[in-house]
Design a protein around this motif. Structure first.
Motif, PDB file in Angstrom:
ATOM      1  N   MET A  92       0.831  -1.214   0.000  1.00 35.71           N
ATOM      2  CA  MET A  92       0.000   0.000   0.000  1.00 35.71           C
ATOM      3  C   MET A  92       0.861   1.258   0.000  1.00 35.71           C
ATOM      4  O   MET A  92       1.963   1.262   0.534  1.00 35.71           O
ATOM      5  CB  MET A  92      -0.904   0.011   1.231  1.00 35.71           C
ATOM      6  CG  MET A  92      -1.996  -1.037   1.202  1.00 35.71           C
ATOM      7  SD  MET A  92      -3.101  -0.836   2.611  1.00 35.71           S
ATOM      8  CE  MET A  92      -4.279  -2.110   2.231  1.00 35.71           C
ATOM      9  N   TYR A  97      -4.762   4.807  -2.483  1.00 39.89           N
ATOM     10  CA  TYR A  97      -4.393   5.714  -1.389  1.00 39.89           C
ATOM     11  C   TYR A  97      -5.603   5.980  -0.499  1.00 39.89           C
ATOM     12  O   TYR A  97      -5.489   6.014   0.737  1.00 39.89           O
ATOM     13  CB  TYR A  97      -3.846   7.023  -1.965  1.00 39.89           C
ATOM     14  CG  TYR A  97      -3.588   8.102  -0.935  1.00 39.89           C
ATOM     15  CD1 TYR A  97      -2.487   8.025  -0.084  1.00 39.89           C
ATOM     16  CD2 TYR A  97      -4.447   9.195  -0.813  1.00 39.89           C
ATOM     17  CE1 TYR A  97      -2.257   9.017   0.870  1.00 39.89           C
ATOM     18  CE2 TYR A  97      -4.224  10.181   0.138  1.00 39.89           C
ATOM     19  CZ  TYR A  97      -3.123  10.087   0.966  1.00 39.89           C
ATOM     20  OH  TYR A  97      -2.900  11.068   1.920  1.00 39.89           O
ATOM     21  N   TRP A 105      -6.085   3.045   1.710  1.00 35.32           N
ATOM     22  CA  TRP A 105      -5.051   3.056   2.763  1.00 35.32           C
ATOM     23  C   TRP A 105      -5.436   4.029   3.875  1.00 35.32           C
ATOM     24  O   TRP A 105      -5.314   3.711   5.068  1.00 35.32           O
ATOM     25  CB  TRP A 105      -3.712   3.442   2.152  1.00 35.32           C
ATOM     26  CG  TRP A 105      -2.592   3.554   3.140  1.00 35.32           C
ATOM     27  CD1 TRP A 105      -1.776   2.550   3.574  1.00 35.32           C
ATOM     28  CD2 TRP A 105      -2.160   4.740   3.824  1.00 35.32           C
ATOM     29  NE1 TRP A 105      -0.869   3.034   4.487  1.00 35.32           N
ATOM     30  CE2 TRP A 105      -1.083   4.367   4.656  1.00 35.32           C
ATOM     31  CE3 TRP A 105      -2.590   6.066   3.812  1.00 35.32           C
ATOM     32  CZ2 TRP A 105      -0.426   5.286   5.467  1.00 35.32           C
ATOM     33  CZ3 TRP A 105      -1.938   6.985   4.627  1.00 35.32           C
ATOM     34  CH2 TRP A 105      -0.869   6.596   5.445  1.00 35.32           C
ATOM     35  N   THR A 144      -0.300   1.314  12.617  1.00 34.10           N
ATOM     36  CA  THR A 144      -0.280   1.984  11.315  1.00 34.10           C
ATOM     37  C   THR A 144       1.148   2.296  10.866  1.00 34.10           C
ATOM     38  O   THR A 144       1.389   2.514   9.679  1.00 34.10           O
ATOM     39  CB  THR A 144      -1.104   3.284  11.340  1.00 34.10           C
ATOM     40  OG1 THR A 144      -0.487   4.248  12.204  1.00 34.10           O
ATOM     41  CG2 THR A 144      -2.518   3.019  11.818  1.00 34.10           C
TER      42      THR A 144
END
Length: 270
Positions: A1, A239, A242, A258
């Protein structure tokens, strides 16, 4: 990602090469120093994009900002704009839409934000360069006359007001002008508004983004360019996914995790 700091190649600078519209390093550093203590949501890359976009304007041209909070982005825009350019900051300072999950208005925060906004602009030496319209963006349409050369939208992030800002204010951007939108491909409401208004638009070309700040240029697009433009925006949806994952983990008090998926700060992405 993709990581939170990833930038679109259209905006990212080549190491060691200064873009023609790049600011003298010393002056930009002075601006970042001036906003270091000002609350707000703006990364260094986003600050540079705002600065560059303001810097290429000519005297007499107009900048309109929707959503100023305590003046962080306002200071960057006013500092980058040439002398004689008009800078209009629109924010009701009603205590609402102050940041992530802060939607409802509170009187104490409203007046405090307004006072801090004025103090921050004065401390940065740009107060006289900025005209503040203390109103919601829809009500402010009649308060700002004429075309817009640089539009920065960072207002309410819910779908309807975000869409309305893009439609109503975007219509006033001059051909060749720039529209910047914060929390693009990040906030759900903003991303849906982009999809509804800009993904298949024949009026705005997607240039790129710095994290969640997207840049659009007002240009007429033919059928083939519209398809390409759609593809480039759809390409930003990983994105978006994500960002949603990061937010879910933070909401579940798992922000530390994260960092393992490209969010080194462990904070809410913007």
């Amino acid at each position: 990602m993709a990581s939170a700091s990833a930038q679109d190649p259209a905006i990212e600078s080549t190491p060691g090469v200064q873009r023609p519209d790049a600011s003298p390093p010393g002056r930009f550093v002075e601006v970042t120093d001036a906003v270091a203590g000002v609350k707000g949501w703006m990364t260094p890359g986003q600050a540079r994009l705002l600065w560059r976009s303001a810097r290429v304007l000519d005297p007499g041209q107009r900048i309109v900002e929707i959503g100023s909070f305590q003046g962080r982005s306002t200071i960057v825009l006013a500092s980058g704009a040439p002398k004689g350019a008009e800078v209009v900051a629109i924010d009701p300072h009603a205590g609402n839409d102050r940041g992530p999950n802060e939607i409802e208005g509170f009187a104490n925060e409203a007046e405090s934000d307004h006072q801090i906004f004025n103090s921050n602009l004065a401390a940065a030496g740009v107060a006289e360069r900025v005209r503040h319209v203390r109103a919601f963006s829809d009500a402010a349409l009649d308060e700002v006359e004429g075309p817009i050369d640089l539009l920065y939208i960072d207002g309410a992030h819910r779908f309807a007001p975000a869409r309305d800002d893009i439609v109503a204010w975007g219509a006033r951007v001059v051909p060749g002008g720039t529209m910047l939108i914060h929390d693009s491909f990040n906030a759900l409401g903003v991303t849906l508004a982009q999809a509804a208004v800009l993904f298949t638009s024949g009026e705005f070309r997607y240039v790129g983004r710095s994290e969640s700040m997207a840049e659009y240029r007002r240009e007429r697009l033919g059928p083939l360019r519209r398809i390409t433009n759609l593809g480039r925006q759809v390409g930003q949806l990983p994105y978006f996914a994500w960002c949603q994952l990061v937010k879910v983990l933070i909401t579940l008090k798992l922000g530390a995790l994260t960092r393992l998926i490209g969010n080194p700060s462990g904070e809410w992405p913007y």
